[in-house]
Design an enzyme around this catalytic site. Structure first.
Site, mmCIF file in Angstrom:
data_model
loop_
_atom_site.group_PDB
_atom_site.id
_atom_site.type_symbol
_atom_site.label_atom_id
_atom_site.label_comp_id
_atom_site.label_asym_id
_atom_site.label_seq_id
_atom_site.Cartn_x
_atom_site.Cartn_y
_atom_site.Cartn_z
ATOM 1 N N ASP A 226 0.839 -1.192 0.000
ATOM 2 C CA ASP A 226 0.000 0.000 0.000
ATOM 3 C C ASP A 226 0.881 1.253 0.000
ATOM 4 O O ASP A 226 1.895 1.318 0.695
ATOM 5 C CB ASP A 226 -0.883 -0.020 1.252
ATOM 6 C CG ASP A 226 -1.836 1.149 1.309
ATOM 7 O OD1 ASP A 226 -2.691 1.251 0.417
ATOM 8 O OD2 ASP A 226 -1.719 1.961 2.252
ATOM 9 N N GLU A 285 1.486 -0.708 -5.128
ATOM 10 C CA GLU A 285 0.489 0.308 -5.399
ATOM 11 C C GLU A 285 1.252 1.625 -5.450
ATOM 12 O O GLU A 285 1.489 2.272 -4.431
ATOM 13 C CB GLU A 285 -0.578 0.369 -4.302
ATOM 14 C CG GLU A 285 -1.659 1.389 -4.632
ATOM 15 C CD GLU A 285 -2.295 2.048 -3.408
ATOM 16 O OE1 GLU A 285 -3.455 2.469 -3.509
ATOM 17 O OE2 GLU A 285 -1.626 2.166 -2.363
#
Length: 560
Positions: A226, A285
């Site tokens: 993330d 990401e």
């Protein structure tokens, strides 16, 4: 913190029963599970790991290669689990470490791999380190693990710099010191409950290397990172010098995003991953200004894949799509990494709704649009995506053709961005509504106790039960497409396509004996019949070597 065993269950071998296919990740189809909205095993209205485990046979039969689980760690849930209070524990709402272990083992037995989320840019404000930093006060070693700074102004009443939170408002919050006085400020690029780690502090790197090993020893097959473009901040935390900074994201390298220092972190992590058998992987990401900068994250000694957000944000337009496809393949080829393709995820409006609306409205839309048009385009876009070389991601429920739920009452919304008006639109709840499994029931088979977000009337007609075995259903199209992709030698891994001449508004390319044609126009087009039809997202007709391809339709052919 959750009340459960502090030690992990006995390690499993991630390759004991999973296919030994070499470089599996180069052409993998990876299915994203948002655990709270997938399946509820205990009737509390919230999805959980045991619910996911019971539905693994469905995912195997769908034909995916791996399952990516959004966060299930111990968390106060200020941002749906992306505010982690304990990286080595499962939040009680999702189960226990034993449930995670059982899920991993069952997935491997079914030939599925498990990828888990890792959140290294920030922790929860309930993380033990941050609570200690608050308690110990200014100048304490604990505060060095985060970005604490004195404020500006006569009495330190202004934030240390002009950075803005992705969720709106300043990226700084002032704390009350142990003696009760207003004190230092701490950095949080997201919600105030998500303080950013200071990755210049060696303890932060040590902690995350330990976390990686904890989950690798449990048998996970990889990590989705993330905010992989975060973590490292420009030296001195300089002012950006502008407001409405969200509009700059994706266009410029920011002092808090996509700094070159992140790459040394990933080189260290890659060395750890390579110690383990079974071709474990990292997926970034990484929101970057260009796909060329995204390629920096997937150099041979760093990560394996990076999400292709440029593709996700592309309109249903042949010229735009071809440009993004070419740029993606050109950028990934020099670093030897596979391209990735994705149409939806837990942060954007589902593509069946995006494509139902006019272009230019962005990736968060509160308009239902033309449902039939959106679904037709969504199916065509899926076949195009699955025909491209590289790896593809499927977000839970897109195989059912689910639209975004755009009419959720304001009082049920839980997206933190919704409550910070200067930030994102805050309508991510619409793509997170629990998916339907059956035609009837209190939550259409999601669980016995309703669902944490209300499901629309008629959701049952889009359910797995309603679509299974139904000719022409979206679910059966996905099942057939994934089966054909797996059995067709010219599909999957690769780094190039051969473009064919086609009318305006139509994409046509060849990969060996395979040909894909996508008609993005609103009219039928006549094209050569490129061989035997493998699959089509709409009804095509063929006469004397010519094929009539309807509007918003993709066709797969083979000359073999």
């Amino acid at each position: 913190m959750s009340q459960q065993p502090s030690a992990a269950p006995a390690p499993t071998s991630a390759v004991a029963t999973v296919s030994e296919r070499h470089d599996w990740w180069r052409d993998a189809v990876i299915y994203q599970v948002y655990p709270r909205s997938f399946a509820d095993s205990n009737g509390d209205g919230m999805g959980d790991l045991e619910g996911v485990r019971t539905r693994l046979p469905y995912l195997r039969d769908l034909g995916v290669d791996a399952v990516w689980l959004s966060p299930f760690y111990a968390s106060p849930q200020a941002d749906a689990g992306y505010d982690v209070a304990d990286y080595r524990a499962v939040d009680p709402m999702f189960g226990t470490l034993l449930d995670a272990d059982a899920l991993i083992r069952d997935a491997h037995a079914l030939g599925l791999r498990i990828i888990v989320d890792l959140v290294p840019n920030h922790s929860s404000d309930q993380y033990e380190w941050f609570k200690r930093a608050l308690a110990e006060g200014p100048g304490s070693p604990s505060r060095d693990r985060y970005h604490f700074r004195p404020g500006k102004g006569k009495n330190g009443e202004l934030p240390p710099n002009d950075w803005e939170s992705i969720f709106g408002g300043p990226a700084w919050t002032r704390v009350t010191e142990p003696d009760g006085t207003p004190g230092e400020w701490y950095l949080h690029l997201f919600a105030p409950e998500q303080p950013d780690f200071n990755w210049e502090h060696p303890a932060v790197g040590d902690e995350f290397r330990s976390i990686l090993r904890f989950w690798l020893d449990m048998g996970v097959d990889g990590f989705r990172i993330d905010v992989a473009h975060g973590m490292v901040k420009a030296e001195g935390l300089p002012d950006l010098g502008s407001h409405e900074q969200l509009k700059l994201l994706g266009n410029d390298v920011m002092p808090f995003f996509d700094q070159d220092g992140v790459h040394e972190i990933y080189r260290q992590w890659r060395r750890i991953l390579d110690e383990y058998s079974g071709e474990r992987i990292f997926v970034a990401e990484a929101w970057t200004p260009t796909v060329e900068r995204t390629a920096n994250y997937v150099r041979p000694d760093e990560l394996h894949q990076a999400f292709n957000f440029q593709y996700l944000g592309t309109h249903w337009d042949a010229e735009e799509l071809r440009t993004v496809i070419d740029r993606t393949l050109d950028a990934m080829r020099p670093v030897g990494a596979p391209a990735t393709w994705v149409l939806s995820n837990h942060d954007v409006t589902r593509h069946a709704t995006r494509f139902a609306n006019p272009a230019g409205l962005g990736t968060q839309i509160r308009l239902a649009g033309d449902r039939a048009l959106g679904l037709r385009r969504a199916c065509a876009a899926t076949l195009l995506m699955l025909a491209l070389p590289g790896s593809a991601y499927v977000y839970q429920g897109e195989e059912l053709g689910l639209p975004d739920v755009v009419d959720l009452p304001d009082e049920v919304r839980q997206d933190p961005a919704y409550f910070r008006g200067a930030g994102q639109d805050g309508f991510r709840d619409g793509c997170r509504v629990p998916i339907p499994w059956t035609r009837e029931g209190s939550s259409y088979g999601f669980g016995d106790g309703g669902s944490w977000l209300p499901q629309p009337a008629g959701w049952g007609e889009l359910s797995v039960e309603a679509q299974t075995g139904e000719p022409g259903s979206t679910l059966e199209l996905y099942r057939e497409a994934l089966a054909v992709r797996r059995s067709t030698a010219d599909l999957g891994a690769g780094d190039a396509v051969e473009w064919l001449r086609a009318p305006e508004g139509v994409l046509a390319f060849r990969r060996g004996d395979f040909v894909c044609v996508a008609n993005t126009t609103g009219e039928s087009v006549a094209l050569p019949a490129y061989g035997r039809v493998l699959l089509a997202s709409g009804e095509i007709t063929e006469t004397a070597g010519e094929a009539k391809v309807p509007a918003d339709t993709t066709v797969w052919w083979t000359r073999a």
